[in-house]
Scaffold this motif. Structure first.
Motif, mmCIF file in Angstrom:
data_model
loop_
_atom_site.group_PDB
_atom_site.id
_atom_site.type_symbol
_atom_site.label_atom_id
_atom_site.label_comp_id
_atom_site.label_asym_id
_atom_site.label_seq_id
_atom_site.Cartn_x
_atom_site.Cartn_y
_atom_site.Cartn_z
ATOM 1 N N GLY A 31 0.848 -1.183 0.000
ATOM 2 C CA GLY A 31 0.000 0.000 0.000
ATOM 3 C C GLY A 31 0.884 1.234 0.000
ATOM 4 O O GLY A 31 2.111 1.147 0.033
ATOM 5 N N ARG A 32 0.253 2.384 0.008
ATOM 6 C CA ARG A 32 1.052 3.623 0.023
ATOM 7 C C ARG A 32 0.216 4.779 0.554
ATOM 8 O O ARG A 32 -1.015 4.753 0.560
ATOM 9 C CB ARG A 32 1.604 3.921 -1.354
ATOM 10 C CG ARG A 32 0.605 3.980 -2.529
ATOM 11 C CD ARG A 32 -0.314 5.117 -2.459
ATOM 12 N NE ARG A 32 -0.979 5.507 -3.667
ATOM 13 C CZ ARG A 32 -1.888 6.469 -3.716
ATOM 14 N NH1 ARG A 32 -2.267 7.109 -2.634
ATOM 15 N NH2 ARG A 32 -2.464 6.798 -4.850
ATOM 16 N N PHE A 33 0.948 5.780 1.033
ATOM 17 C CA PHE A 33 0.304 7.043 1.383
ATOM 18 C C PHE A 33 1.016 8.078 0.533
ATOM 19 O O PHE A 33 2.248 8.060 0.441
ATOM 20 C CB PHE A 33 0.461 7.309 2.883
ATOM 21 C CG PHE A 33 -0.181 8.585 3.345
ATOM 22 C CD1 PHE A 33 -1.524 8.842 3.107
ATOM 23 C CD2 PHE A 33 0.562 9.536 4.050
ATOM 24 C CE1 PHE A 33 -2.116 10.027 3.529
ATOM 25 C CE2 PHE A 33 -0.024 10.712 4.493
ATOM 26 C CZ PHE A 33 -1.363 10.955 4.228
ATOM 27 N N ALA A 34 0.252 8.936 -0.133
ATOM 28 C CA ALA A 34 0.877 9.788 -1.152
ATOM 29 C C ALA A 34 0.431 11.246 -1.033
ATOM 30 O O ALA A 34 -0.282 11.756 -1.893
ATOM 31 C CB ALA A 34 0.545 9.241 -2.540
ATOM 32 N N PRO A 35 0.842 11.921 0.044
ATOM 33 C CA PRO A 35 0.405 13.315 0.178
ATOM 34 C C PRO A 35 1.131 14.255 -0.778
ATOM 35 O O PRO A 35 2.289 14.024 -1.126
ATOM 36 C CB PRO A 35 0.773 13.651 1.626
ATOM 37 C CG PRO A 35 1.904 12.733 1.952
ATOM 38 C CD PRO A 35 1.690 11.479 1.161
ATOM 39 N N ILE A 67 5.819 11.201 -1.985
ATOM 40 C CA ILE A 67 5.499 12.629 -1.928
ATOM 41 C C ILE A 67 5.150 13.088 -3.342
ATOM 42 O O ILE A 67 5.986 13.047 -4.250
ATOM 43 C CB ILE A 67 6.701 13.449 -1.360
ATOM 44 C CG1 ILE A 67 7.075 12.965 0.061
ATOM 45 C CG2 ILE A 67 6.388 14.937 -1.373
ATOM 46 C CD1 ILE A 67 6.077 13.276 1.157
ATOM 47 N N ASP A 68 3.910 13.496 -3.520
ATOM 48 C CA ASP A 68 3.419 13.923 -4.838
ATOM 49 C C ASP A 68 3.730 15.407 -5.039
ATOM 50 O O ASP A 68 2.877 16.274 -4.847
ATOM 51 C CB ASP A 68 1.899 13.673 -4.934
ATOM 52 C CG ASP A 68 1.567 12.188 -5.036
ATOM 53 O OD1 ASP A 68 2.497 11.367 -5.077
ATOM 54 O OD2 ASP A 68 0.366 11.853 -5.082
ATOM 55 N N ASP A 69 4.983 15.668 -5.402
ATOM 56 C CA ASP A 69 5.449 17.058 -5.425
ATOM 57 C C ASP A 69 5.683 17.591 -6.840
ATOM 58 O O ASP A 69 6.581 18.400 -7.068
ATOM 59 C CB ASP A 69 6.743 17.182 -4.598
ATOM 60 C CG ASP A 69 7.811 16.183 -5.046
ATOM 61 O OD1 ASP A 69 7.508 15.320 -5.889
ATOM 62 O OD2 ASP A 69 8.948 16.265 -4.546
HETATM 63 N N1 GLU Z 1 -1.346 13.539 -3.678
HETATM 64 C C1 GLU Z 1 -2.773 13.495 -3.534
HETATM 65 C C2 GLU Z 1 -3.217 14.410 -2.410
HETATM 66 O O1 GLU Z 1 -2.445 14.749 -1.543
HETATM 67 C C3 GLU Z 1 -3.278 12.108 -3.232
HETATM 68 C C4 GLU Z 1 -2.945 11.158 -4.308
HETATM 69 C C5 GLU Z 1 -3.634 9.809 -4.177
HETATM 70 O O2 GLU Z 1 -3.761 9.291 -3.052
HETATM 71 O O3 GLU Z 1 -3.985 9.267 -5.209
HETATM 72 O O4 GLU Z 1 -4.380 14.775 -2.392
#
Ligand code: GLU
Length: 309
Positions: A31-35, A67-69
């Protein structure tokens, strides 16, 4: 295996990376967390992170922090450090090095050029203003009607403007997503492309994220489909709202740990608060993330109702 064979016309190098991702997906739960680093995490983000972390740990799996930067104008300085600090303070530990999308731009570009050479992209010059106008006349969520699809527009800068690039989406997905923007008119890689590509390349087999992102589902599945890969499993967790019923936002400073107003607050209080708001434990519970994990381990069904679809 058949999914890998079906994508023969992708370049060898990309195929190899997708194959590694597929193998990782088969090895264990990932899984992942992607803030996005647009500000400190608020309680809603932390609650989603908690559910996602619990799901991975319950499955003896891995949990990645990405990290979605890519959307640089929205990045805030100090946000990356504060995200890490808050997760670790709460006991939500991740596996392996943090993945930064800004360091993977070449990968996304290679996917774009592969899709382009397969004839799956087209340049679109619809302006935001035009789309907004069209949007007003539609009662439901706006679906791009493919206006520029057959126009054969130039791929280059014209009158100082780059086109955005859209993916031609198969009918099965396009009813819900329309043709998806994969590169924006400002030249930045679009969120849907980077996210869908990363789930595949990082071997993520289940995404647990907030309900607000359920609207991204079809666009991301369409990209995965265009790359001839097996779909990822997506689950969307109910959102945590501000006291006035509005959606929490990182950019607008939703309630975060540092703004709870009590410097003596303990992580166990925050975990207890978040877990009780999810009906995992009674109100007023105080417990660590690991204690919550062993509590949920005794009754794995507890998480299911939170995971939506
Ligand atoms: N980076 C996105 C956000 O912080 C979330 C991306 C995702 O979970 O698909 O809202």
């Amino acid at each position: 295996m058949s999914a890998i064979c079906a994508s023969k016309n992708l370049p060898e190098e990309l195929l190899e990376l997708l194959k590694i991702g597929q193998q990782l997906r088969m090895q264990c739960y990932r899984g992942r967390f992607a803030p996005s680093p647009t500000g400190p995490l608020h309680l809603g983000n932390l609650r989603t992170a908690l559910v996602s972390w619990l799901k991975a740990r319950l499955n003896e799996g891995e949990w990645l922090l990405r990290i979605d930067d890519l959307d640089t104008p929205r990045n805030r300085s100090g946000a990356i450090e504060s995200i890490q600090k808050d997760l670790l303070w709460l006991g939500l530990d991740w596996n392996g090095p943090i993945v930064f999308q800004s360091q993977r731009i070449e990968l996304y570009m290679s996917i774009l050029s592969a899709l382009k050479s397969q004839g799956k992209l087209y340049p679109c010059r619809c302006t935001r203003r035009l789309l907004a106008k069209r949007n007003q006349s539609q009662s439901k969520e706006f679906i791009y009607p493919g206006t520029c699809r057959e126009l054969g527009l130039s791929w280059d800068i014209k009158s100082g403007r780059l086109p955005s690039l859209r993916l031609i989406v198969r009918e099965e997905f396009s009813i819900s997503s329309g043709d998806v923007v994969v590169r924006r008119a400002d030249g930045l890689i679009a969120y849907h492309l980077a996210t869908a590509a990363d789930e595949l390349l990082l071997g993520i087999n289940e995404v647990v994220r907030g309900q607000d992102l359920a609207k991204a589902l079809h666009s991301q599945l369409a990209i995965i489909d265009a790359l001839d890969q097996k779909p990822v499993f997506y689950r969307h967790v109910p959102l945590f709202f501000n006291n006035d019923g509005t959606k929490m936002s990182k950019r607008e400073g939703g309630i975060g740990i540092r703004s709870l107003g009590d410097n003596d607050i303990r992580a166990a209080n925050v975990i207890g608060y978040l877990a009780s708001s999810l009906d995992l434990v009674p109100n007023g519970s105080v417990l660590s993330a690991l204690e919550l994990l062993s509590h949920v381990r005794k009754d794995k069904e507890l998480l299911e109702p939170l995971l939506g679809c």
